[in-house]
Design a protein around this motif. Structure first.
Motif, PDB file in Angstrom:
ATOM      1  N   ILE A 185       0.849  -1.194   0.000  1.00  0.00           N
ATOM      2  CA  ILE A 185       0.000   0.000   0.000  1.00  0.00           C
ATOM      3  C   ILE A 185       0.882   1.241   0.000  1.00  0.00           C
ATOM      4  CG2 ILE A 185      -0.298   0.063   2.525  1.00  0.00           C
ATOM      5  CD1 ILE A 185      -3.178   1.112   1.984  1.00  0.00           C
ATOM      6  N   SER A 186       0.547   2.198  -0.845  1.00  0.00           N
ATOM      7  CA  SER A 186       1.305   3.439  -0.944  1.00  0.00           C
ATOM      8  C   SER A 186       1.244   4.217   0.368  1.00  0.00           C
ATOM      9  CB  SER A 186       0.714   4.285  -2.083  1.00  0.00           C
ATOM     10  OG  SER A 186       0.816   5.657  -1.845  1.00  0.00           O
ATOM     11  N   GLU A 187       2.374   4.818   0.755  1.00  0.00           N
ATOM     12  CA  GLU A 187       2.421   5.608   1.998  1.00  0.00           C
ATOM     13  C   GLU A 187       1.434   6.759   1.946  1.00  0.00           C
ATOM     14  OE1 GLU A 187       6.359   6.866   3.044  1.00  0.00           O
ATOM     15  OE2 GLU A 187       7.177   4.823   2.920  1.00  0.00           O
ATOM     16  N   GLU A 188       1.317   7.395   0.779  1.00  0.00           N
ATOM     17  CA  GLU A 188       0.389   8.528   0.645  1.00  0.00           C
ATOM     18  C   GLU A 188      -1.063   8.076   0.762  1.00  0.00           C
ATOM     19  OE1 GLU A 188       1.635  12.239  -1.845  1.00  0.00           O
ATOM     20  OE2 GLU A 188       2.232  10.478  -2.991  1.00  0.00           O
ATOM     21  N   VAL A 189      -1.389   6.916   0.196  1.00  0.00           N
ATOM     22  CA  VAL A 189      -2.748   6.377   0.301  1.00  0.00           C
ATOM     23  C   VAL A 189      -3.090   6.086   1.755  1.00  0.00           C
ATOM     24  CG1 VAL A 189      -4.204   4.355  -0.211  1.00  0.00           C
ATOM     25  CG2 VAL A 189      -2.880   5.421  -2.045  1.00  0.00           C
ATOM     26  N   LEU A 190      -2.176   5.437   2.469  1.00  0.00           N
ATOM     27  CA  LEU A 190      -2.417   5.080   3.870  1.00  0.00           C
ATOM     28  C   LEU A 190      -2.512   6.329   4.754  1.00  0.00           C
ATOM     29  CD1 LEU A 190      -2.845   2.718   5.792  1.00  0.00           C
ATOM     30  CD2 LEU A 190      -0.362   2.610   6.132  1.00  0.00           C
ATOM     31  N   ALA A 191      -1.618   7.291   4.537  1.00  0.00           N
ATOM     32  CA  ALA A 191      -1.632   8.533   5.332  1.00  0.00           C
ATOM     33  C   ALA A 191      -2.925   9.308   5.104  1.00  0.00           C
ATOM     34  CB  ALA A 191      -0.425   9.394   4.974  1.00  0.00           C
ATOM     35  N   ASN A 192      -3.375   9.370   3.842  1.00  0.00           N
ATOM     36  CA  ASN A 192      -4.618  10.066   3.517  1.00  0.00           C
ATOM     37  C   ASN A 192      -5.817   9.366   4.135  1.00  0.00           C
ATOM     38  OD1 ASN A 192      -7.074  10.089   1.333  1.00  0.00           O
ATOM     39  ND2 ASN A 192      -6.133  12.108   1.522  1.00  0.00           N
ATOM     40  N   PHE A 193      -5.803   8.030   4.127  1.00  0.00           N
ATOM     41  CA  PHE A 193      -6.887   7.236   4.717  1.00  0.00           C
ATOM     42  C   PHE A 193      -6.988   7.512   6.221  1.00  0.00           C
ATOM     43  CE2 PHE A 193      -8.236   3.099   6.638  1.00  0.00           C
ATOM     44  CZ  PHE A 193      -9.539   3.089   6.166  1.00  0.00           C
ATOM     45  N   LYS A 194      -5.827   7.507   6.899  1.00  0.00           N
ATOM     46  CA  LYS A 194      -5.815   7.775   8.344  1.00  0.00           C
ATOM     47  C   LYS A 194      -6.264   9.207   8.648  1.00  0.00           C
ATOM     48  CE  LYS A 194      -2.304   4.350   9.621  1.00  0.00           C
ATOM     49  NZ  LYS A 194      -0.917   4.112  10.070  1.00  0.00           N
ATOM     50  N   ASP A 195      -5.859  10.148   7.792  1.00  0.00           N
ATOM     51  CA  ASP A 195      -6.252  11.547   7.965  1.00  0.00           C
ATOM     52  C   ASP A 195      -7.769  11.711   7.809  1.00  0.00           C
ATOM     53  OD1 ASP A 195      -5.582  14.386   8.273  1.00  0.00           O
ATOM     54  OD2 ASP A 195      -6.177  14.571   6.176  1.00  0.00           O
ATOM     55  N   SER A 196      -8.341  11.004   6.837  1.00  0.00           N
ATOM     56  CA  SER A 196      -9.793  11.054   6.631  1.00  0.00           C
ATOM     57  C   SER A 196     -10.534  10.515   7.848  1.00  0.00           C
ATOM     58  CB  SER A 196     -10.183  10.240   5.388  1.00  0.00           C
ATOM     59  OG  SER A 196      -9.556  10.754   4.240  1.00  0.00           O
ATOM     60  N   LEU A 197     -10.024   9.438   8.429  1.00  0.00           N
ATOM     61  CA  LEU A 197     -10.645   8.868   9.629  1.00  0.00           C
ATOM     62  C   LEU A 197     -10.535   9.822  10.812  1.00  0.00           C
ATOM     63  CD1 LEU A 197      -9.457   5.138   9.388  1.00  0.00           C
ATOM     64  CD2 LEU A 197     -11.729   6.039   8.867  1.00  0.00           C
ATOM     65  N   LYS A 198      -9.399  10.518  10.912  1.00  0.00           N
ATOM     66  CA  LYS A 198      -9.233  11.519  11.992  1.00  0.00           C
ATOM     67  C   LYS A 198     -10.267  12.633  11.860  1.00  0.00           C
ATOM     68  CE  LYS A 198      -4.495  11.343  13.733  1.00  0.00           C
ATOM     69  NZ  LYS A 198      -3.487  10.827  12.812  1.00  0.00           N
ATOM     70  N   LYS A 199     -10.487  13.069  10.628  1.00  0.00           N
ATOM     71  CA  LYS A 199     -11.503  14.099  10.368  1.00  0.00           C
ATOM     72  C   LYS A 199     -12.881  13.623  10.821  1.00  0.00           C
ATOM     73  CE  LYS A 199      -9.781  16.896   6.457  1.00  0.00           C
ATOM     74  NZ  LYS A 199      -8.342  16.687   6.435  1.00  0.00           N
ATOM     75  N   LEU A 200     -13.194  12.363  10.516  1.00  0.00           N
ATOM     76  CA  LEU A 200     -14.491  11.800  10.911  1.00  0.00           C
ATOM     77  C   LEU A 200     -14.597  11.652  12.429  1.00  0.00           C
ATOM     78  CD1 LEU A 200     -14.721   9.191   8.030  1.00  0.00           C
ATOM     79  CD2 LEU A 200     -16.445  10.949   8.480  1.00  0.00           C
ATOM     80  N   GLY A 240     -13.145  13.618  14.529  1.00  0.00           N
ATOM     81  CA  GLY A 240     -13.366  14.996  14.984  1.00  0.00           C
ATOM     82  C   GLY A 240     -14.805  15.437  14.816  1.00  0.00           C
ATOM     83  N   ALA A 241     -15.517  14.800  13.871  1.00  0.00           N
ATOM     84  CA  ALA A 241     -16.929  15.137  13.618  1.00  0.00           C
ATOM     85  C   ALA A 241     -17.877  14.293  14.472  1.00  0.00           C
ATOM     86  CB  ALA A 241     -17.243  14.951  12.141  1.00  0.00           C
ATOM     87  N   GLY A 242     -17.299  13.484  15.394  1.00  0.00           N
ATOM     88  CA  GLY A 242     -18.131  12.739  16.328  1.00  0.00           C
ATOM     89  C   GLY A 242     -18.330  11.266  16.017  1.00  0.00           C
ATOM     90  N   TYR A 243     -17.596  10.754  15.045  1.00  0.00           N
ATOM     91  CA  TYR A 243     -17.715   9.331  14.702  1.00  0.00           C
ATOM     92  C   TYR A 243     -16.672   8.514  15.472  1.00  0.00           C
ATOM     93  CZ  TYR A 243     -20.846  10.685  10.927  1.00  0.00           C
ATOM     94  OH  TYR A 243     -21.902  11.185  10.223  1.00  0.00           O
ATOM     95  N   THR A 244     -17.015   7.268  15.781  1.00  0.00           N
ATOM     96  CA  THR A 244     -16.098   6.353  16.472  1.00  0.00           C
ATOM     97  C   THR A 244     -15.468   5.410  15.455  1.00  0.00           C
ATOM     98  OG1 THR A 244     -17.469   6.416  18.462  1.00  0.00           O
ATOM     99  CG2 THR A 244     -15.916   4.567  18.253  1.00  0.00           C
ATOM    100  N   ILE A 245     -14.152   5.270  15.506  1.00  0.00           N
ATOM    101  CA  ILE A 245     -13.440   4.342  14.622  1.00  0.00           C
ATOM    102  C   ILE A 245     -13.140   3.076  15.417  1.00  0.00           C
ATOM    103  CG2 ILE A 245     -11.495   4.035  13.045  1.00  0.00           C
ATOM    104  CD1 ILE A 245     -13.375   6.445  12.390  1.00  0.00           C
ATOM    105  N   LYS A 246     -13.575   1.938  14.899  1.00  0.00           N
ATOM    106  CA  LYS A 246     -13.433   0.668  15.621  1.00  0.00           C
ATOM    107  C   LYS A 246     -12.656  -0.335  14.768  1.00  0.00           C
ATOM    108  CE  LYS A 246     -16.227  -3.104  17.555  1.00  0.00           C
ATOM    109  NZ  LYS A 246     -17.584  -3.644  17.728  1.00  0.00           N
ATOM    110  N   ASP A 247     -11.644  -0.944  15.368  1.00  0.00           N
ATOM    111  CA  ASP A 247     -10.899  -2.002  14.676  1.00  0.00           C
ATOM    112  C   ASP A 247     -11.777  -3.255  14.605  1.00  0.00           C
ATOM    113  OD1 ASP A 247      -8.961  -3.524  13.493  1.00  0.00           O
ATOM    114  OD2 ASP A 247      -7.707  -3.754  15.272  1.00  0.00           O
ATOM    115  N   VAL A 248     -11.981  -3.792  13.410  1.00  0.00           N
ATOM    116  CA  VAL A 248     -12.819  -4.985  13.252  1.00  0.00           C
ATOM    117  C   VAL A 248     -12.016  -6.122  12.633  1.00  0.00           C
ATOM    118  CG1 VAL A 248     -14.989  -3.706  13.088  1.00  0.00           C
ATOM    119  CG2 VAL A 248     -13.698  -4.203  10.995  1.00  0.00           C
ATOM    120  N   SER A 249     -12.438  -7.334  12.952  1.00  0.00           N
ATOM    121  CA  SER A 249     -11.758  -8.522  12.431  1.00  0.00           C
ATOM    122  C   SER A 249     -12.658  -9.244  11.434  1.00  0.00           C
ATOM    123  CB  SER A 249     -11.407  -9.465  13.587  1.00  0.00           C
ATOM    124  OG  SER A 249     -10.928 -10.690  13.083  1.00  0.00           O
TER     125      SER A 249
END
Length: 471
Positions: A267-282, A284-293
């Motif tokens: 996976i490209s570093e830029e793709v992964l960094a952007n994905f994590k940044d998008s989740l951080k934004k969410l 901040g907007a009140g959404y919970t990020i949960k690790d799923v298996s």
């Protein structure tokens, strides 16, 4: 910034914009930009366009206009329009003229949409770059040295360069979401069975699904609302879904992420960094990020390429050089069959037919095809279990941004790995949507996908609008 369907609808309704002027504007943009991009394989006949313009004008006059009335739309060239050429981007159907309307087209016509042209694609939707088209590659409007994605590359590119506000593609293993990601537009892969496949050239019958491209969530939702619904012509069509839409007031605001699958080699570093940044934004907007298996997620690519190859082998048996399409007369009927198919099919299509025939052959059917279907059922159950605790699953659409034309075409395995994040959705039949999330340092579009449970497209639209707002 492109105008939304709502804005165009209001302008036509108020009289500040005529339908003819909008159609001519789209044709002008296509004439200026498409010679370089090659998103289209052809325009539909003047007779068809004129008849739809007249119908749209009548609908506005009598108050029955929909959000798509008078709106020009481009269709992937594997969707049939009565009396118009449909090639599937293959030489074997070079001069084929459709003898009936697909159900999606019938619904678009009834809604007053203006069918404008045929979009380029990988031959019979087999590929992830539109480099497998028999009529030449589609270039990415953001960087013409790079692919537009595939197999619906033309449908994504024509929306990205402003040729039309919306288009239709088909998604068998990511063929809407990956080109949407590469071109920086929104692309929806609906629930399997929610949009009729009648009149769509079959590739993988248990995987294929027609879906829309647009510049924003609202536009994609408007097209989906028109083309979805039960169809008696399609035995896999679900009961009318409008009665089964979920109540978004009950959403948990929890997003599941299978981190052990996402954070992977390749996976490209830029793709992964952007994905994590998008989740951080969410977050901040009140959404919970949960690790799923999802234990068998790693097996999804293998399952997909067994099931899809097998279905390709079966579906493409109809192109025999006898009933329709390209025909090379041989000394015997069997020689004619071989010569027609060899001349008519490209290298990737021939490869998939051969592998598919092998996995379906005596002695290998149980070892490959049946085993793949057993794992498919396990994946369906695992996804159902995850959706009990989350509203959506989030993943990137592709492990890299748009790659260079010619970079992967000689290495099929490298090309197939581009599908790693998209194929699980088709295997289990759930809906997913690709949403732009910025760009790389070079200016290449980046995107993430939300995946929801069966028939929960409304959840995708709700989450998608939230992500749109954050960007």
């Amino acid at each position: 910034m492109q105008k939304t369907l709502k804005q165009l609808h209001e302008e036509i309704k108020s009289g500040t914009l005529t339908i003819e002027a909008l159609v001519e504007r789209c044709k002008k943009t296509i004439a200026e930009k498409d010679p370089e991009i090659h998103a289209l394989l052809g325009m539909y006949s003047d007779a068809l366009v004129s008849s739809q313009i007249a119908k749209a004008q009548e609908m506005f006059a009598n108050g029955t206009a929909t959000m798509l009335t008078g709106i020009p739309i481009v269709l992937k060239d594997n969707i049939l329009v009565y009396g118009e050429t449909a090639t599937g981007a293959s030489k074997i159907l070079e001069n084929y003229v459709a003898t009936y309307d697909s159900t999606a087209v019938k619904k678009l016509k009834e809604a007053g949409a203006i069918l404008l042209g045929r979009a380029n694609m990988d031959e019979f939707a087999m590929g992830g770059s539109t480099e497998n088209s028999a009529y030449g590659v589609t270039k990415n409007p953001r960087d013409t040295s790079r692919v537009a994605g595939g197999s619906s590359g033309g449908s994504a590119a024509v929306v990205a360069y402003g040729g039309v506000p919306v288009s239709l593609g088909s998604d068998t293993g990511g063929s809407i979401r990956q080109p949407a990601a590469f071109c920086g537009v929104v692309g929806l892969k609906p629930t399997y069975g929610s949009v009729s496949r009648y009149g769509l050239m079959a590739m993988g019958s248990s995987l294929d699904q027609i879906g829309p491209f647009g510049n924003c969530i609202d536009d994609v939702e408007a097209v989906y609302n028109v083309i979805s619904g039960h169809d008696e012509h399609d035995s896999t069509s679900l009961p009318d879904i409008r009665e089964q839409k979920t109540d978004d007031s009950n959403l948990k605001k929890i997003i599941g992420v299978p981190w052990n699958f996402v954070e992977r080699k390749g996976i490209s570093e830029e793709v992964l960094a952007n994905f994590k940044d998008s989740l951080k934004k969410l977050e901040g907007a009140g959404y919970t990020i949960k690790d799923v298996s999802i234990p068998h997620l790693e097996k999804s690519l293998s399952v997909y390429y067994i099931v899809m190859f097998a279905e390709v082998s079966s579906n493409l048996a109809r192109y025999d050089g006898i009933r329709y399409g390209l025909s090379h007369p041989g000394e015997t009927s069997i020689k004619s069959y071989f010569e027609s198919r060899t001349a008519g099919f490209g290298a990737e299509v021939r490869r998939r037919i051969l592998v598919g025939t092998y996995v379906l052959s005596s002695g290998y059917y149980d070892a490959y095809y049946n085993k793949a279907n057993l794992v498919r059922e396990m994946l369906r159950k695992e996804f159902r279990d995850v959706f009990e605790s989350v509203d959506v699953i989030a993943m990137p659409n592709a492990p890299t941004p748009a790659f260079k034309i010619g970079e992967k075409i000689a290495d099929p395995l490298s090309m197939y790995l581009e599908d790693i994040f998209t194929v699980p959705v088709n295997i289990v039949g759930v809906p997913a949507i690709a949403i732009p999330t910025g760009a790389t340092a070079e200016g290449l579009p980046l995107s993430m996908q939300f995946i929801a449970s069966h028939l929960c497209e409304s959840t995708l639209f709700t989450y998608g609008r939230e992500l749109e707002r954050l960007y």
